[in-house]
Design a protein around this motif. Structure first.
Motif, PDB file in Angstrom:
ATOM      1  N   ASP A 138      13.408   4.553 -12.147  1.00  0.00           N
ATOM      2  CA  ASP A 138      12.696   5.465 -11.080  1.00  0.00           C
ATOM      3  C   ASP A 138      11.241   4.878 -10.853  1.00  0.00           C
ATOM      4  N   ILE A 139      11.213   3.527 -10.261  1.00  0.00           N
ATOM      5  CA  ILE A 139       9.782   2.933  -9.894  1.00  0.00           C
ATOM      6  C   ILE A 139       9.235   3.762  -8.896  1.00  0.00           C
ATOM      7  N   GLY A 140       8.059   3.781  -9.121  1.00  0.00           N
ATOM      8  CA  GLY A 140       6.960   4.573  -8.291  1.00  0.00           C
ATOM      9  C   GLY A 140       7.068   6.178  -8.399  1.00  0.00           C
ATOM     10  N   GLY A 199      16.684   2.451  -8.922  1.00  0.00           N
ATOM     11  CA  GLY A 199      17.867   2.369  -9.738  1.00  0.00           C
ATOM     12  C   GLY A 199      18.618   0.867  -9.182  1.00  0.00           C
ATOM     13  N   ALA A 200      18.687   0.751  -7.996  1.00  0.00           N
ATOM     14  CA  ALA A 200      19.164  -0.705  -7.672  1.00  0.00           C
ATOM     15  C   ALA A 200      18.472  -1.901  -8.016  1.00  0.00           C
ATOM     16  N   ILE A 201      17.353  -1.786  -8.157  1.00  0.00           N
ATOM     17  CA  ILE A 201      16.391  -2.870  -8.710  1.00  0.00           C
ATOM     18  C   ILE A 201      16.910  -3.261 -10.300  1.00  0.00           C
ATOM     19  N   LEU A 202      16.775  -2.087 -10.680  1.00  0.00           N
ATOM     20  CA  LEU A 202      16.932  -2.125 -12.375  1.00  0.00           C
ATOM     21  C   LEU A 202      18.240  -2.799 -12.560  1.00  0.00           C
ATOM     22  N   ASN A 203      19.439  -2.110 -11.850  1.00  0.00           N
ATOM     23  CA  ASN A 203      20.755  -2.589 -12.119  1.00  0.00           C
ATOM     24  C   ASN A 203      20.961  -3.928 -11.875  1.00  0.00           C
ATOM     25  N   ARG A 204      20.240  -4.704 -10.700  1.00  0.00           N
ATOM     26  CA  ARG A 204      20.036  -6.003 -10.640  1.00  0.00           C
ATOM     27  C   ARG A 204      19.726  -6.838 -11.673  1.00  0.00           C
ATOM     28  N   ALA A 231      10.208 -12.378  -8.169  1.00  0.00           N
ATOM     29  CA  ALA A 231      11.013 -11.763  -7.459  1.00  0.00           C
ATOM     30  C   ALA A 231      10.773 -10.170  -7.732  1.00  0.00           C
ATOM     31  N   TYR A 232      10.677  -9.557  -8.996  1.00  0.00           N
ATOM     32  CA  TYR A 232      10.940  -8.485  -9.382  1.00  0.00           C
ATOM     33  C   TYR A 232       9.699  -7.731  -8.817  1.00  0.00           C
ATOM     34  N   LEU A 233       8.524  -8.389  -9.113  1.00  0.00           N
ATOM     35  CA  LEU A 233       7.088  -8.081  -8.701  1.00  0.00           C
ATOM     36  C   LEU A 233       7.205  -7.440  -7.403  1.00  0.00           C
ATOM     37  N   GLU A 234       7.965  -8.402  -6.475  1.00  0.00           N
ATOM     38  CA  GLU A 234       7.986  -7.953  -4.920  1.00  0.00           C
ATOM     39  C   GLU A 234       8.683  -6.727  -4.662  1.00  0.00           C
ATOM     40  N   GLN A 235       9.994  -6.781  -5.397  1.00  0.00           N
ATOM     41  CA  GLN A 235      10.894  -5.674  -5.289  1.00  0.00           C
ATOM     42  C   GLN A 235      10.085  -4.253  -5.779  1.00  0.00           C
ATOM     43  N   HIS A 236       9.417  -4.473  -6.886  1.00  0.00           N
ATOM     44  CA  HIS A 236       8.808  -3.291  -7.420  1.00  0.00           C
ATOM     45  C   HIS A 236       7.542  -2.677  -6.704  1.00  0.00           C
ATOM     46  N   ASP A 237       7.019  -3.568  -5.820  1.00  0.00           N
ATOM     47  CA  ASP A 237       5.742  -3.195  -4.993  1.00  0.00           C
ATOM     48  C   ASP A 237       6.429  -2.343  -3.852  1.00  0.00           C
ATOM     49  N   ALA A 238       7.676  -3.136  -3.367  1.00  0.00           N
ATOM     50  CA  ALA A 238       8.253  -2.305  -2.136  1.00  0.00           C
ATOM     51  C   ALA A 238       8.954  -0.793  -2.824  1.00  0.00           C
ATOM     52  N   ALA A 239       9.547  -0.952  -3.957  1.00  0.00           N
ATOM     53  CA  ALA A 239       9.635   0.634  -4.301  1.00  0.00           C
ATOM     54  C   ALA A 239       8.427   1.499  -4.523  1.00  0.00           C
ATOM     55  N   LEU A 240       7.167   1.070  -4.895  1.00  0.00           N
ATOM     56  CA  LEU A 240       6.150   2.044  -4.974  1.00  0.00           C
ATOM     57  C   LEU A 240       5.826   2.265  -3.577  1.00  0.00           C
ATOM     58  N   GLN A 241       5.898   1.524  -2.376  1.00  0.00           N
ATOM     59  CA  GLN A 241       5.611   2.018  -1.299  1.00  0.00           C
ATOM     60  C   GLN A 241       6.697   2.984  -0.649  1.00  0.00           C
ATOM     61  N   TYR A 242       7.854   2.617  -1.023  1.00  0.00           N
ATOM     62  CA  TYR A 242       8.831   3.486  -0.609  1.00  0.00           C
ATOM     63  C   TYR A 242       8.727   4.941  -1.244  1.00  0.00           C
ATOM     64  N   ALA A 243       8.313   5.050  -2.590  1.00  0.00           N
ATOM     65  CA  ALA A 243       8.168   6.209  -3.251  1.00  0.00           C
ATOM     66  C   ALA A 243       7.137   6.834  -2.587  1.00  0.00           C
ATOM     67  N   GLN A 244       6.023   6.583  -2.400  1.00  0.00           N
ATOM     68  CA  GLN A 244       4.849   6.984  -1.726  1.00  0.00           C
ATOM     69  C   GLN A 244       5.246   7.638  -0.319  1.00  0.00           C
ATOM     70  N   GLN A 245       5.903   6.946   0.255  1.00  0.00           N
ATOM     71  CA  GLN A 245       6.298   7.409   1.679  1.00  0.00           C
ATOM     72  C   GLN A 245       7.063   8.465   1.481  1.00  0.00           C
ATOM     73  N   ASN A 246       8.145   8.515   0.445  1.00  0.00           N
ATOM     74  CA  ASN A 246       8.925   9.610   0.367  1.00  0.00           C
ATOM     75  C   ASN A 246       8.239  10.982   0.064  1.00  0.00           C
ATOM     76  N   ARG A 247       7.279  10.715  -0.880  1.00  0.00           N
ATOM     77  CA  ARG A 247       6.575  11.786  -1.018  1.00  0.00           C
ATOM     78  C   ARG A 247       5.878  12.607   0.030  1.00  0.00           C
ATOM     79  N   GLU A 248       5.395  11.476   0.848  1.00  0.00           N
ATOM     80  CA  GLU A 248       4.727  11.940   2.034  1.00  0.00           C
ATOM     81  C   GLU A 248       5.666  12.605   2.976  1.00  0.00           C
ATOM     82  N   LEU A 249       6.743  12.171   2.955  1.00  0.00           N
ATOM     83  CA  LEU A 249       7.966  12.748   4.063  1.00  0.00           C
ATOM     84  C   LEU A 249       8.286  14.177   3.389  1.00  0.00           C
ATOM     85  N   ILE A 250       8.267  14.220   2.187  1.00  0.00           N
ATOM     86  CA  ILE A 250       8.484  15.732   1.530  1.00  0.00           C
ATOM     87  C   ILE A 250       7.712  16.551   1.863  1.00  0.00           C
ATOM     88  N   GLY A 251       6.282  16.224   1.476  1.00  0.00           N
ATOM     89  CA  GLY A 251       5.244  17.036   1.994  1.00  0.00           C
ATOM     90  C   GLY A 251       5.216  17.625   3.226  1.00  0.00           C
TER      91      GLY A 251
END
Length: 203
Positions: free
Chosen positions: A20-22, A122-127, A146-166
């Protein structure tokens, strides 16, 4: 445990961060003033929010957003586990000066959103687990970068998702509001601890 932090010099440990990154929280202040709140009416307006937002719905809620490309895991949804969104009625403000700096008005209804990167993390962790199991990644290696790049994208996605939920909840409530705070509590960052440089894993 409720939360933990792990420091490692020279290595990253994706398994410590988990899937559950981010994951984090955002606090929104609505324009709904108290007293006089009709809880039954608010609950009826909220309805069901389990289905992901379609592209046109996202565009309507947040026209200026720049979605993270290629990550389309249930946008605008809260998720399972300990994730939630709840409406809060402040009872007492213990630090009024800090609250004032944040713009918090104790006479308004607050919205707290707790969610993460949904299926992205979850997809990043499974890989990672399929290739490295629970082993760490030496910093600076192609695998770690490569992991850090994917991790940072997940952080951005999580933040955007919270914005959309709000924004989605405010729309359902027929209210307006502003996001006062948004923080991650499940992520990795470069840090210096007691003079040593390394990686701080927050879980």
């Amino acid at each position: 445990p409720v939360g933990a932090a792990f420091f490692a010099a020279g290595f990253l440990y994706p398994a410590l961060i988990g899937g559950d990154i981010g994951c984090g929280m955002s606090l929104w202040q609505t324009d709904i003033r108290m007293p006089g709140i009709n809880q039954d009416k608010l609950e009826k307006r909220l309805g069901n929010m389990d289905h992901p937002l379609e592209d046109d719905e996202r565009q309507e809620l947040w026209p200026e957003a720049q979605p993270v490309t290629g990550l389309g895991y249930a946008p605008g949804t809260i998720g399972r586990g300990n994730h939630f969104a709840e409406l809060l009625v402040p009872d007492e403000i213990l630090e009024p000066e800090q609250a004032a700096l944040a713009g918090l008005d104790g006479k308004r209804l607050q919205l707290l959103v707790h969610s993460g990167s949904r299926g992205v993390g979850g997809a990043i962790l499974n890989r990672h687990l399929s290739r490295h199991q629970h082993a760490g990644l030496a910093e600076g290696t192609p695998e770690a970068l490569a992991y850090l790049e994917q991790h940072d994208a997940a952080l951005q996605y999580a933040q955007q998702n919270r914005e959309l939920i709000g924004r989605r909840i405010l729309g359902r409530l027929r209210a307006s509001g502003a996001r006062l705070v948004d923080i991650h509590h499940n992520f990795i960052q470069a840090a210096v601890v007691e003079g040593s440089r390394g990686w701080l894993h927050r879980k």
